[in-house]
Write a protein that holds these residues in place. Structure first.
Motif, PDB file in Angstrom:
ATOM      1  N   THR A 141       0.818  -1.217   0.000  1.00  0.00           N
ATOM      2  CA  THR A 141       0.000   0.000   0.000  1.00  0.00           C
ATOM      3  C   THR A 141       0.852   1.267   0.000  1.00  0.00           C
ATOM      4  O   THR A 141       0.415   2.312  -0.480  1.00  0.00           O
ATOM      5  CB  THR A 141      -0.952   0.018   1.207  1.00  0.00           C
ATOM      6  OG1 THR A 141      -0.201  -0.193   2.415  1.00  0.00           O
ATOM      7  CG2 THR A 141      -1.997  -1.076   1.076  1.00  0.00           C
ATOM      8  N   LYS A 158      -9.360  -8.766   2.227  1.00  0.00           N
ATOM      9  CA  LYS A 158     -10.599  -9.446   1.828  1.00  0.00           C
ATOM     10  C   LYS A 158     -10.289 -10.627   0.903  1.00  0.00           C
ATOM     11  O   LYS A 158     -10.867 -11.714   1.037  1.00  0.00           O
ATOM     12  CB  LYS A 158     -11.528  -8.460   1.116  1.00  0.00           C
ATOM     13  CG  LYS A 158     -12.912  -9.022   0.791  1.00  0.00           C
ATOM     14  CD  LYS A 158     -13.801  -7.929   0.198  1.00  0.00           C
ATOM     15  CE  LYS A 158     -15.226  -8.436   0.015  1.00  0.00           C
ATOM     16  NZ  LYS A 158     -15.335  -9.622  -0.825  1.00  0.00           N
ATOM     17  N   GLN A 159      -9.347 -10.406  -0.039  1.00  0.00           N
ATOM     18  CA  GLN A 159      -8.974 -11.483  -0.954  1.00  0.00           C
ATOM     19  C   GLN A 159      -8.303 -12.633  -0.199  1.00  0.00           C
ATOM     20  O   GLN A 159      -8.556 -13.810  -0.487  1.00  0.00           O
ATOM     21  CB  GLN A 159      -8.030 -10.940  -2.045  1.00  0.00           C
ATOM     22  CG  GLN A 159      -7.470 -11.983  -3.005  1.00  0.00           C
ATOM     23  CD  GLN A 159      -8.527 -12.653  -3.863  1.00  0.00           C
ATOM     24  OE1 GLN A 159      -9.644 -12.158  -3.976  1.00  0.00           O
ATOM     25  NE2 GLN A 159      -8.181 -13.782  -4.443  1.00  0.00           N
ATOM     26  N   LEU A 187      -4.103  -7.112  -8.143  1.00  0.00           N
ATOM     27  CA  LEU A 187      -4.392  -6.008  -7.234  1.00  0.00           C
ATOM     28  C   LEU A 187      -4.403  -4.658  -7.953  1.00  0.00           C
ATOM     29  O   LEU A 187      -5.171  -3.767  -7.604  1.00  0.00           O
ATOM     30  CB  LEU A 187      -3.353  -5.969  -6.110  1.00  0.00           C
ATOM     31  CG  LEU A 187      -3.334  -7.159  -5.147  1.00  0.00           C
ATOM     32  CD1 LEU A 187      -2.121  -7.065  -4.226  1.00  0.00           C
ATOM     33  CD2 LEU A 187      -4.620  -7.197  -4.327  1.00  0.00           C
ATOM     34  N   ILE A 214      -3.776   0.715  -4.538  1.00  0.00           N
ATOM     35  CA  ILE A 214      -4.158  -0.543  -3.888  1.00  0.00           C
ATOM     36  C   ILE A 214      -4.612  -0.272  -2.457  1.00  0.00           C
ATOM     37  O   ILE A 214      -3.882   0.329  -1.659  1.00  0.00           O
ATOM     38  CB  ILE A 214      -2.993  -1.550  -3.898  1.00  0.00           C
ATOM     39  CG1 ILE A 214      -2.591  -1.878  -5.344  1.00  0.00           C
ATOM     40  CG2 ILE A 214      -3.379  -2.833  -3.161  1.00  0.00           C
ATOM     41  CD1 ILE A 214      -1.406  -2.823  -5.458  1.00  0.00           C
ATOM     42  N   ASP A 215      -5.798  -0.731  -2.140  1.00  0.00           N
ATOM     43  CA  ASP A 215      -6.381  -0.518  -0.820  1.00  0.00           C
ATOM     44  C   ASP A 215      -6.073  -1.704   0.101  1.00  0.00           C
ATOM     45  O   ASP A 215      -6.121  -2.861  -0.319  1.00  0.00           O
ATOM     46  CB  ASP A 215      -7.893  -0.328  -0.959  1.00  0.00           C
ATOM     47  CG  ASP A 215      -8.548  -0.035   0.372  1.00  0.00           C
ATOM     48  OD1 ASP A 215      -9.296  -0.907   0.853  1.00  0.00           O
ATOM     49  OD2 ASP A 215      -8.298   1.054   0.916  1.00  0.00           O
ATOM     50  N   GLU A 216      -5.755  -1.410   1.351  1.00  0.00           N
ATOM     51  CA  GLU A 216      -5.432  -2.451   2.338  1.00  0.00           C
ATOM     52  C   GLU A 216      -6.582  -3.447   2.500  1.00  0.00           C
ATOM     53  O   GLU A 216      -6.365  -4.661   2.562  1.00  0.00           O
ATOM     54  CB  GLU A 216      -5.105  -1.787   3.678  1.00  0.00           C
ATOM     55  CG  GLU A 216      -4.805  -2.770   4.794  1.00  0.00           C
ATOM     56  CD  GLU A 216      -4.482  -2.068   6.102  1.00  0.00           C
ATOM     57  OE1 GLU A 216      -4.601  -2.732   7.161  1.00  0.00           O
ATOM     58  OE2 GLU A 216      -4.121  -0.871   6.075  1.00  0.00           O
ATOM     59  N   ASP A 217      -7.804  -2.939   2.561  1.00  0.00           N
ATOM     60  CA  ASP A 217      -8.965  -3.815   2.752  1.00  0.00           C
ATOM     61  C   ASP A 217      -9.134  -4.786   1.584  1.00  0.00           C
ATOM     62  O   ASP A 217      -9.606  -5.912   1.767  1.00  0.00           O
ATOM     63  CB  ASP A 217     -10.235  -2.975   2.906  1.00  0.00           C
ATOM     64  CG  ASP A 217     -10.218  -2.153   4.188  1.00  0.00           C
ATOM     65  OD1 ASP A 217      -9.497  -2.557   5.126  1.00  0.00           O
ATOM     66  OD2 ASP A 217     -10.908  -1.117   4.243  1.00  0.00           O
ATOM     67  N   LYS A 218      -8.758  -4.329   0.405  1.00  0.00           N
ATOM     68  CA  LYS A 218      -8.883  -5.171  -0.782  1.00  0.00           C
ATOM     69  C   LYS A 218      -7.993  -6.414  -0.655  1.00  0.00           C
ATOM     70  O   LYS A 218      -8.401  -7.533  -0.995  1.00  0.00           O
ATOM     71  CB  LYS A 218      -8.493  -4.362  -2.028  1.00  0.00           C
ATOM     72  CG  LYS A 218      -8.634  -5.115  -3.349  1.00  0.00           C
ATOM     73  CD  LYS A 218      -8.244  -4.190  -4.497  1.00  0.00           C
ATOM     74  CE  LYS A 218      -8.409  -4.884  -5.839  1.00  0.00           C
ATOM     75  NZ  LYS A 218      -8.035  -4.002  -6.974  1.00  0.00           N
TER      76      LYS A 218
END
Length: 682
Positions: A118, A131-132, A144, A124-128
């Motif tokens: 990040t 979640k993956q 990503l 690129i989002d941390e949550d993305k």
């Protein structure tokens, strides 16, 4: 006695033994020969088709594979400047399985990896990522971010290996791709064209030479060997070839600046002088074609309006946000296609008086004219088959004229009189000789056909012949007329126009040289020399004075054609010139379609608009091309000052104007091929 007989040794039959031995040796020899043949065959297959069968075996043992993309070849100008290239970008890929596995062995790995990713890639989002990792813990391929730059990728790799992160970053790898980049943006946009995703050339050279520019993807194969160990085999990508152009980026820049400056100046002048009237644009279209007459090579193709190759679908330059949002997708595509078209090859129009040198050449070459003729212009001709006088550009008449005078004054009356002695058969034949009604074969897609837009002998009536003699009532394209004109000044050689001069590989080695191609001989040296003298007189003393540059011998011809329907006061004005007269090195052809379009009551019928652009181009490219001026520096300074004064004063040079009485005779049959480049839908 009996015992003795029993003990008697039976002698072998030597003949039978020898036959058996021979058979055994024969069988052995045949087997050996077969083995030799088999070994030879295997070696032959390995040598000729080893790669093919290796791929088959790898496919059968396939475990995993990754495509290695090829790099599309560059488009390079005549001096080595890169006009189009492919730069590497990277997809950021997450391997959840690896990262989760490392986290179970070494807690904190996920946190460290997410933090670095990040930090290095803002999109690129941390949550993305988290979640993956939770939703698809065994996934080994999730993108990503797409098309991050090399600099961003390198920054990540560098920080990954520094002391603070070493050994704690896992599950992130990069997939290489290429994107097309155009360093000069709008320069020669319609000529170069652009390539969309997937390396598909859409228009221009990118489309015409797409197969040459494209290479072959490579692949990395992962497979299990007999011991169940993962092995990898890599087949490298084959990059595409480069194409080297005759187009010169400096000449192209000069031409585009001259076009842009003229349109901007015209627009500002009209709008400031007429604040209460609708806003006018510089022109509907303005285009410039610059050629080397001795090879058919294109040195520049410029036009207005243009577009940015790095953002070819942007309409905001010409339309407001409100206008764009109100358009349907089909309407947007239609507007884009109009901007993307290359005016020099896709638009057809009546050439006007720039065709007059061809009429004179026909007469001289066939012997219908000898150069000593004189003509009396009383302001027009009453042509059989037409019930009105077809007027000259000067309705009061030019009086007695030589051929040189007729071209210098752009006299329609004299040209119509010439057409009578040339005759319809010679005229139609020489139109074909000069390439009118035929595609030139230029190495660009979308060249319009004019085969149905000129008259054949059967339909060439007296009135059609008269109007065709001064460039009305038939259509041409810029590339068609420009190519034919080159043959008038180069000694009579009609070259096939082309842009690509060489094909090279990614290392710069020449793969193919593209030599100039002479299609036919159009006129003799004697006719050419006479024409060059006439055309120099046009610039030195006639309607083409504005195009002249002090210190240089320039020849050329003006053109003013009224567009259909007649009487609408919409014109296409032009000038085609060459220099130097004694040894032509360059031909410049300028067309201005509807100068001041959108204005009410403005006078479009002046070829001086096109001449102004041509003057600026000649003034800059002739010194650049090494053509020496005959003036000293002091004389050049005086001449420049004189030109400035003339520009501020009313023009004294004759200005060609079109008349509105050219008959709209029965048009040639419509030709379905004579249309601009087909719409592009993606």
């Amino acid at each position: 006695m009996a015992d003795n007989n029993n003990r008697r040794r039976i002698k072998p039959n030597n003949k039978i033994m020898k036959r058996m031995q021979r058979k055994l040796w024969l069988v052995f020899g045949v087997v050996c020969i077969l083995f030799v043949i088999l070994i030879g065959r295997v070696m032959f297959i390995q040598y000729t088709s080893g790669d093919k069968y290796e791929k088959i075996i790898l496919a059968q043992q396939h475990y995993d594979s990754t495509i290695i993309p090829f790099q599309r070849g560059d488009i390079i100008d005549a001096r080595g400047t890169v006009l189009a290239t492919s730069v590497d970008v990277y997809n950021v890929v997450l391997d959840s399985k690896v990262l989760n596995a490392k986290e179970s062995k070494k807690p904190g790995t996920i946190a460290a990896t997410v933090k670095l990713v990040t930090e290095c890639f803002e999109e690129i989002d941390e949550d993305k990522i988290k979640k993956q990792l939770s939703d698809n813990p065994n996934s080994q391929y999730f993108i990503l971010a797409k098309k991050v730059s090399y600099e961003e990728m390198a920054k990540f790799e560098e920080q990954k290996e520094d002391d603070s992160h070493k050994g704690s970053i896992f599950g992130i790898w990069f997939e290489k791709e290429y994107i097309r980049q155009y360093p000069y943006g709008t320069l020669a946009a319609a000529t170069i064209g652009y390539a969309s995703g997937g390396n598909v050339g859409v228009i221009g050279l990118e489309n015409k030479y797409s197969n040459v520019l494209n290479g072959v993807n490579g692949r990395t194969y992962g497979y299990l060997n007999s011991d169940s160990n993962l092995e990898q085999t890599t087949i490298d990508a084959t990059n595409g070839y480069n194409i080297v152009l005759s187009l010169d980026v400096n000449i192209q820049t000069i031409a585009e600046k001259a076009v842009a400056d003229w349109n901007q100046k015209t627009m500002e002048e009209w709008n400031s002088e007429h604040p209460d009237e609708p806003e006018a644009f510089g022109s509907l279209h303005t285009a410039v074609l610059i050629m080397n007459p001795n090879s058919g090579e294109i040195l520049a193709m410029a036009q207005y309006p243009s577009f940015d190759l790095n953002n070819p679908r942007d309409l905001s330059t010409y339309y407001s946000e409100e206008e764009i949002s109100a358009m349907t997708e089909d309407e947007k595509m239609d507007k884009l296609n109009q901007i993307w078209q290359n005016f020099c090859i896709t638009y057809t129009y009546e050439p006007g008086s720039t065709f007059k040198p061809f009429t004179v050449a026909m007469g001289l070459e066939t012997g219908a004219l000898n150069g000593d003729e004189t003509y009396f212009c009383d302001g027009g001709e009453m042509v059989p088959g037409y019930d009105k006088v077809i007027h000259c550009v000067k309705k009061t008449g030019h009086g007695q004229e030589t051929i040189a005078d007729a071209l210098s004054n752009s006299c329609n009356d004299a040209l119509m009189q010439m057409s009578y002695v040339i005759g319809a058969e010679n005229f139609t034949n020489y139109q074909s000789v000069f390439g009118f009604g035929q595609k030139t074969g230029i190495d660009l897609t979308g060249e319009a056909s004019t085969v149905g837009l000129i008259y054949n002998l059967e339909k060439m009536s007296t009135v059609n012949l008269a109007t065709n003699s001064f460039g009305q009532n038939f259509n041409t394209t810029m590339i068609q007329l420009g190519t034919g004109f080159c043959s008038l000044v180069n000694g009579g050689y009609l070259y096939e126009p082309h842009l690509v001069t060489k094909v090279t590989d990614s290392s710069g080695n020449t793969i193919q040289e593209i030599e100039p191609t002479i299609l036919k001989r159009t006129i003799s040296d004697e006719t050419g020399d006479m024409l060059k003298g006439y055309l120099e007189y046009v610039v030195s003393n006639g309607t083409g004075k504005t195009a002249g540059v002090p210190g240089y011998r320039i020849g050329g011809k003006t053109g003013t054609a009224e567009k259909l329907p007649r009487g609408n006061h919409k014109y296409l004005v032009s000038f085609i010139g060459f220099a130097p007269v004694d040894d032509p090195q360059v031909v410049v052809y300028v067309v201005v379609d509807e100068p001041g379009v959108g204005a009410i009551g403005n006078n479009q019928a002046h070829s001086s608009f096109a001449q102004e652009i041509c003057h600026e181009i000649f003034k800059q490219i002739l010194p650049y091309m090494g053509v020496e001026s005959s003036l000293s520096e002091e004389e050049e300074a005086e001449a420049a000052a004189s030109l400035t004064e003339q520009a501020q004063a009313p023009a004294e040079a004759p200005v060609e104007e079109a008349t509105d009485d050219t008959p709209e005779t029965e048009a040639p049959e419509a030709n379905p091929e004579a249309v601009p480049e087909p719409d592009v839908q993606e």
